[in-house]
Design a protein around this motif. Structure first.
Motif, PDB file in Angstrom:
ATOM      1  N   HIS A  12       0.881  -1.163   0.000  1.00 40.17           N
ATOM      2  CA  HIS A  12       0.000   0.000   0.000  1.00 40.17           C
ATOM      3  C   HIS A  12       0.915   1.208   0.000  1.00 40.17           C
ATOM      4  N   LYS A  31      -3.215   7.005  10.058  1.00 44.55           N
ATOM      5  CA  LYS A  31      -3.445   6.375   8.749  1.00 44.55           C
ATOM      6  C   LYS A  31      -2.777   4.998   8.695  1.00 44.55           C
ATOM      7  N   HIS A  35      -4.510   1.041   8.523  1.00 44.03           N
ATOM      8  CA  HIS A  35      -4.138   0.005   7.558  1.00 44.03           C
ATOM      9  C   HIS A  35      -3.677  -1.268   8.248  1.00 44.03           C
ATOM     10  N   GLN A  38      -6.406  -3.371   9.438  1.00 44.94           N
ATOM     11  CA  GLN A  38      -7.117  -4.076   8.353  1.00 44.94           C
ATOM     12  C   GLN A  38      -6.253  -5.161   7.717  1.00 44.94           C
ATOM     13  N   LYS A  40      -3.379  -4.711   6.300  1.00 43.04           N
ATOM     14  CA  LYS A  40      -2.562  -4.203   5.182  1.00 43.04           C
ATOM     15  C   LYS A  40      -1.218  -3.788   5.766  1.00 43.04           C
ATOM     16  N   ILE A  43       3.907  -1.572   3.607  1.00 43.46           N
ATOM     17  CA  ILE A  43       3.699  -0.143   3.357  1.00 43.46           C
ATOM     18  C   ILE A  43       4.925   0.487   2.714  1.00 43.46           C
TER      19      ILE A  43
END
Lengths: 119, 150
Positions: A12, A31, A35, A38, A40, A43
């Protein structure tokens, strides 16, 4: 600071724009936290449009690095402006972050690592 | 280095998070008038932001009733900047005692290092009111203390 996020390949990608300092640090932390919650966890921070960083911003990045590691994810930085890159050199943070010239190089490097891990 | 100019520019900024936005444009407009490169301008601005952040967080303890005063003394050969708050910093916040190698994975502790590296002189003292005063001095013809490669 403006933050936009796009899903690209294994990452991401967070596109950061503006100054990374005391006033903008909490925004980035939130932020990233969203993520990670979730799932995710890979990065890439694209810092092409970060024109200023100080120790508060660096502290946020280190904190983010630790959170991503705790979540068993990966984090990398790319496209640092020359003056921002120099702040990383002075504080020696270039030793603990994976820093790439651009997104393409980051994808390639992490793709290779992923392949190595799965083979 | 003793510089001869008597010119002085002072601003006071309320000790509030939202007031930090005023710091950059004001400092940039002053620094733009000086005979320094874009890189030096940028690095001085980082040093100022470190001093300002320390004043906000540690000196004034985020108290919105307090202020931070910045005074610029632009000379012919150097720039002196004073950053004053209304508190007393912890005794370990001594720029001269900052080790070259800070804890790489520490969340804090880089502000003093950056100030030390980005200007020619940086030191804390006590002003006439008994509060913190940070002095930052940049010599216009200085070279960086270390050479950092990209």
């Amino acid at each position: 600071m403006e933050i936009t996020v796009k899903a690209e390949e294994a990452f991401h990608v967070f596109h950061l724009k503006g100054r990374l300092d005391l006033t903008s640090s909490s925004e980035l932390k939130e932020k990233v936290k969203e993520h990670l919650e979730q799932g995710k966890v890979n990065i890439l921070l694209n810092m092409a449009q970060v024109d200023f960083i100080n120790s508060s911003g660096l502290g946020t990045l280190v904190s983010t690095l630790k959170e991503v590691r705790t979540a068993n994810g990966r984090i990398a930085l790319c496209s640092l402006a020359p003056y921002v890159q120099e702040i990383f050199e002075i504080t020696q943070l270039s030793h603990i972050f994976d820093i790439f010239p651009g997104e393409k190089e980051a994808f390639a490097a992490f793709g290779q690592k992923k392949a190595a891990h799965t083979s | 280095m003793k510089d001869t100019s008597n010119e002085r520019i002072s601003i006071s900024i309320p000790n509030r998070m939202e007031s930090i936005k005023w710091l950059y444009p004001v400092c940039e407009s002053i620094l733009e008038e000086l005979p320094i490169s874009d890189k030096e301008r940028h690095m001085i601005l980082v040093a100022i932001s470190e001093g300002f952040t320390n004043a906000f967080q540690h000196g004034n303890q985020k108290d919105p009733q307090t202020e931070i005063k910045l005074t610029f003394y632009p000379g012919e050969k150097s720039l002196k900047i004073l950053i004053e708050d209304e508190g007393i910093l912890p005794i370990d916040m001594n720029i001269n005692n900052v080790p070259d190698h800070v804890d790489l994975e520490g969340i804090s502790g880089r502000g003093l290092l950056l100030m030390r590296e980005l200007v020619d002189e940086a030191y804390y003292d006590i002003n006439s009111k008994g509060f913190n005063i940070l002095t930052l001095i940049t010599n216009f013809e200085k070279k960086y203390k270390k050479v950092y490669s990209f």
